[in-house]
Scaffold this motif. Structure first.
Motif, PDB file in Angstrom:
ATOM      1  N   GLU A   1      23.379 127.020  95.875  1.00 36.23           N
ATOM      2  CA  GLU A   1      23.812 125.632  95.689  1.00 36.23           C
ATOM      3  C   GLU A   1      24.272 125.035  97.015  1.00 36.23           C
ATOM      4  N   HIS A   2      25.587 124.949  97.210  1.00 36.06           N
ATOM      5  CA  HIS A   2      26.157 124.335  98.405  1.00 36.06           C
ATOM      6  C   HIS A   2      26.112 125.310  99.577  1.00 36.06           C
ATOM      7  N   MET A   3      26.071 124.761 100.804  1.00 28.86           N
ATOM      8  CA  MET A   3      25.992 125.589 101.999  1.00 28.86           C
ATOM      9  C   MET A   3      27.244 126.436 102.190  1.00 28.86           C
ATOM     10  N   ALA A   4      28.424 125.884 101.850  1.00 30.67           N
ATOM     11  CA  ALA A   4      29.672 126.600 102.091  1.00 30.67           C
ATOM     12  C   ALA A   4      30.551 126.745 100.847  1.00 30.67           C
ATOM     13  N   ALA A   5      30.604 125.724 100.010  1.00 29.20           N
ATOM     14  CA  ALA A   5      31.489 125.748  98.846  1.00 29.20           C
ATOM     15  C   ALA A   5      30.904 126.614  97.726  1.00 29.20           C
ATOM     16  N   PRO A   6      31.759 127.368  97.030  1.00 28.47           N
ATOM     17  CA  PRO A   6      31.267 128.160  95.901  1.00 28.47           C
ATOM     18  C   PRO A   6      30.896 127.273  94.724  1.00 28.47           C
ATOM     19  N   SER A   7      30.058 127.785  93.869  1.00 29.88           N
ATOM     20  CA  SER A   7      29.641 127.040  92.690  1.00 29.88           C
ATOM     21  C   SER A   7      30.836 126.772  91.779  1.00 29.88           C
ATOM     22  N   VAL A   8      30.927 125.570  91.249  1.00 30.86           N
ATOM     23  CA  VAL A   8      32.024 125.247  90.332  1.00 30.86           C
ATOM     24  C   VAL A   8      31.906 126.038  89.035  1.00 30.86           C
ATOM     25  N   HIS A   9      30.727 126.564  88.770  1.00 25.52           N
ATOM     26  CA  HIS A   9      30.511 127.366  87.563  1.00 25.52           C
ATOM     27  C   HIS A   9      30.717 128.867  87.816  1.00 25.52           C
ATOM     28  N   GLN A  10      31.031 129.225  89.073  1.00 24.25           N
ATOM     29  CA  GLN A  10      31.268 130.624  89.460  1.00 24.25           C
ATOM     30  C   GLN A  10      30.086 131.541  89.115  1.00 24.25           C
ATOM     31  N   THR A  11      28.893 130.990  89.071  1.00 16.60           N
ATOM     32  CA  THR A  11      27.723 131.767  88.644  1.00 16.60           C
ATOM     33  C   THR A  11      27.477 132.971  89.542  1.00 16.60           C
ATOM     34  N   GLY A  12      27.415 132.737  90.847  1.00 17.93           N
ATOM     35  CA  GLY A  12      27.131 133.821  91.773  1.00 17.93           C
ATOM     36  C   GLY A  12      28.224 134.868  91.806  1.00 17.93           C
ATOM     37  N   ALA A  13      29.478 134.416  91.791  1.00 19.41           N
ATOM     38  CA  ALA A  13      30.607 135.343  91.827  1.00 19.41           C
ATOM     39  C   ALA A  13      30.611 136.256  90.603  1.00 19.41           C
ATOM     40  N   LEU A  14      30.404 135.658  89.434  1.00 22.22           N
ATOM     41  CA  LEU A  14      30.371 136.443  88.199  1.00 22.22           C
ATOM     42  C   LEU A  14      29.211 137.434  88.193  1.00 22.22           C
ATOM     43  N   LEU A  15      28.076 137.014  88.719  1.00 19.95           N
ATOM     44  CA  LEU A  15      26.909 137.892  88.752  1.00 19.95           C
ATOM     45  C   LEU A  15      27.159 139.090  89.664  1.00 19.95           C
ATOM     46  N   ALA A  16      27.782 138.847  90.807  1.00 19.92           N
ATOM     47  CA  ALA A  16      28.090 139.948  91.726  1.00 19.92           C
ATOM     48  C   ALA A  16      29.053 140.949  91.081  1.00 19.92           C
ATOM     49  N   ILE A  17      30.068 140.422  90.393  1.00 23.34           N
ATOM     50  CA  ILE A  17      31.042 141.287  89.726  1.00 23.34           C
ATOM     51  C   ILE A  17      30.367 142.109  88.628  1.00 23.34           C
ATOM     52  N   GLN A  18      29.521 141.460  87.851  1.00 24.46           N
ATOM     53  CA  GLN A  18      28.825 142.163  86.758  1.00 24.46           C
ATOM     54  C   GLN A  18      27.927 143.276  87.298  1.00 24.46           C
ATOM     55  N   ARG A  19      27.235 143.004  88.388  1.00 27.18           N
ATOM     56  CA  ARG A  19      26.353 144.006  88.972  1.00 27.18           C
ATOM     57  C   ARG A  19      27.142 145.188  89.529  1.00 27.18           C
ATOM     58  N   ALA A  20      28.283 144.901  90.147  1.00 29.08           N
ATOM     59  CA  ALA A  20      29.115 145.979  90.675  1.00 29.08           C
ATOM     60  C   ALA A  20      29.650 146.862  89.553  1.00 29.08           C
ATOM     61  N   LEU A  21      30.112 146.233  88.489  1.00 25.96           N
ATOM     62  CA  LEU A  21      30.633 146.987  87.348  1.00 25.96           C
ATOM     63  C   LEU A  21      29.538 147.821  86.691  1.00 25.96           C
ATOM     64  N   THR A  22      28.359 147.268  86.584  1.00 24.42           N
ATOM     65  CA  THR A  22      27.233 147.988  85.982  1.00 24.42           C
ATOM     66  C   THR A  22      26.888 149.214  86.799  1.00 24.42           C
ATOM     67  N   GLN A  23      26.815 149.055  88.119  1.00 18.84           N
ATOM     68  CA  GLN A  23      26.483 150.197  88.959  1.00 18.84           C
ATOM     69  C   GLN A  23      27.557 151.271  88.894  1.00 18.84           C
ATOM     70  N   ALA A  24      28.805 150.848  88.705  1.00 19.72           N
ATOM     71  CA  ALA A  24      29.918 151.805  88.632  1.00 19.72           C
ATOM     72  C   ALA A  24      30.109 152.353  87.219  1.00 19.72           C
ATOM     73  N   ASN A  25      29.234 151.943  86.285  1.00 23.23           N
ATOM     74  CA  ASN A  25      29.346 152.370  84.882  1.00 23.23           C
ATOM     75  C   ASN A  25      30.688 152.015  84.273  1.00 23.23           C
ATOM     76  N   LEU A  26      31.146 150.792  84.574  1.00 23.86           N
ATOM     77  CA  LEU A  26      32.412 150.292  84.054  1.00 23.86           C
ATOM     78  C   LEU A  26      32.156 149.088  83.158  1.00 23.86           C
ATOM     79  N   THR A  27      32.971 148.959  82.122  1.00 25.02           N
ATOM     80  CA  THR A  27      32.843 147.839  81.174  1.00 25.02           C
ATOM     81  C   THR A  27      34.143 147.053  81.151  1.00 25.02           C
ATOM     82  N   PRO A  28      34.098 145.738  81.379  1.00 23.12           N
ATOM     83  CA  PRO A  28      35.325 144.929  81.334  1.00 23.12           C
ATOM     84  C   PRO A  28      35.960 144.987  79.948  1.00 23.12           C
ATOM     85  N   GLN A  29      37.280 144.974  79.904  1.00 23.08           N
ATOM     86  CA  GLN A  29      37.984 144.997  78.622  1.00 23.08           C
ATOM     87  C   GLN A  29      38.087 143.583  78.049  1.00 23.08           C
TER      88      GLN A  29
END
Length: 254
Positions: free
Chosen positions: A226-254
């Motif tokens: 989306e924006h060159m510097a500002a994060p997405s207001v929907h936090q799409t990328g941030a959430l995706l990165a967190i989900q991928r990290a948790l998946t690789q670590a075999n962890l499930t959010p409570q």
């Protein structure tokens, strides 16, 4: 394959070693001073000095001795030698050989020279994410079996007129205090420093009888597109990165 951290080299505004930095941090000390530009480090350092010091510290901490021909190197910088270039612009002449030694890619090349590496050498540049991206690349190299050991991290000596002007235009420089996790945070402070870690397979660390600092359980990489510097207001990328990290670590959010 499990990847662990076995060595740390650190130079921050608080100290020129990991121990000194941690002690002063726990004491609540700061090395940032308020100026008309915002919060900046009280001192500046050359990038060469930071690279040499943090690399040597990391090797010593991991009980490794150069040369390490098969070691990988993934060390980057957002600004690299920009501050040095700005200084040179005010000089009447500059030897060509001197300028060539400060091209952006020489950041990782200098580390490779200190380490004596003949392996994979990468020089990532990803703005404020450069250091963590370097560590992620180092982990991937080990997981893929391309390297048994990697020095990874980031260095900066970015207190210069151009950098200060750019961040001031973005409105991200704190004027009074740097408190990134505070609801009333103002922004960040600029200072020179760097961090390099030694990454290796858990089996490799065990064979050397080294007790690791930590294990990299998982990592997640993404972009907002989306924006060159500002994060997405929907936090799409941030959430995706967190989900991928948790998946690789075999962890499930409570």
């Amino acid at each position: 394959m499990n990847v662990v951290i076995t060595g740390i080299g650190l130079w921050t505004a608080l100290g020129d070693t990991a121990i000194a930095t941690w002690q002063r941090y726990c004491e609540g000390k700061t090395a940032l001073i308020a100026t008309t530009e915002g919060l900046v480090g009280a001192t500046t350092l050359t990038l060469e000095k930071i690279l040499e010091t943090t690399t040597t510290q990391a090797l010593k901490d991991a009980k490794l001795t150069a040369p390490l021909p098969s070691a990988g190197v993934v060390v980057g910088s957002s600004r690299s030698f920009q501050a040095q270039w700005e200084t040179w612009l005010r000089q009447p002449s500059l030897p060509r050989a001197t300028w060539l030694q400060t091209l952006p890619a020489t950041v990782s090349q200098r580390v490779a020279h200190i380490v004596g590496s003949q392996g994979i050498v990468l020089n990532p540049t990803a703005a404020c994410a450069t250091g963590i991206w370097a560590i992620a690349q180092g982990v991937l190299l080990i997981e893929q079996g391309r390297c048994d050991l990697v020095l990874a991290g980031g260095v900066e000596s970015a207190v210069s007129p151009l950098t200060l002007a750019g961040f001031r235009q973005l409105g991200v420089l704190a004027q009074e205090r740097a408190a990134p996790f505070d609801r009333q945070r103002q922004g960040f402070g600029l200072a020179a420093g760097g961090a390099i870690v030694v990454l290796e397979s858990e089996a490799g660390a065990r064979s050397r009888a080294i007790e690791p600092y930590a294990r990299i359980a998982g990592l997640g990489l993404s972009a907002d597109a989306e924006h060159m510097a500002a994060p997405s207001v929907h936090q799409t990328g941030a959430l995706l990165a967190i989900q991928r990290a948790l998946t690789q670590a075999n962890l499930t959010p409570q």
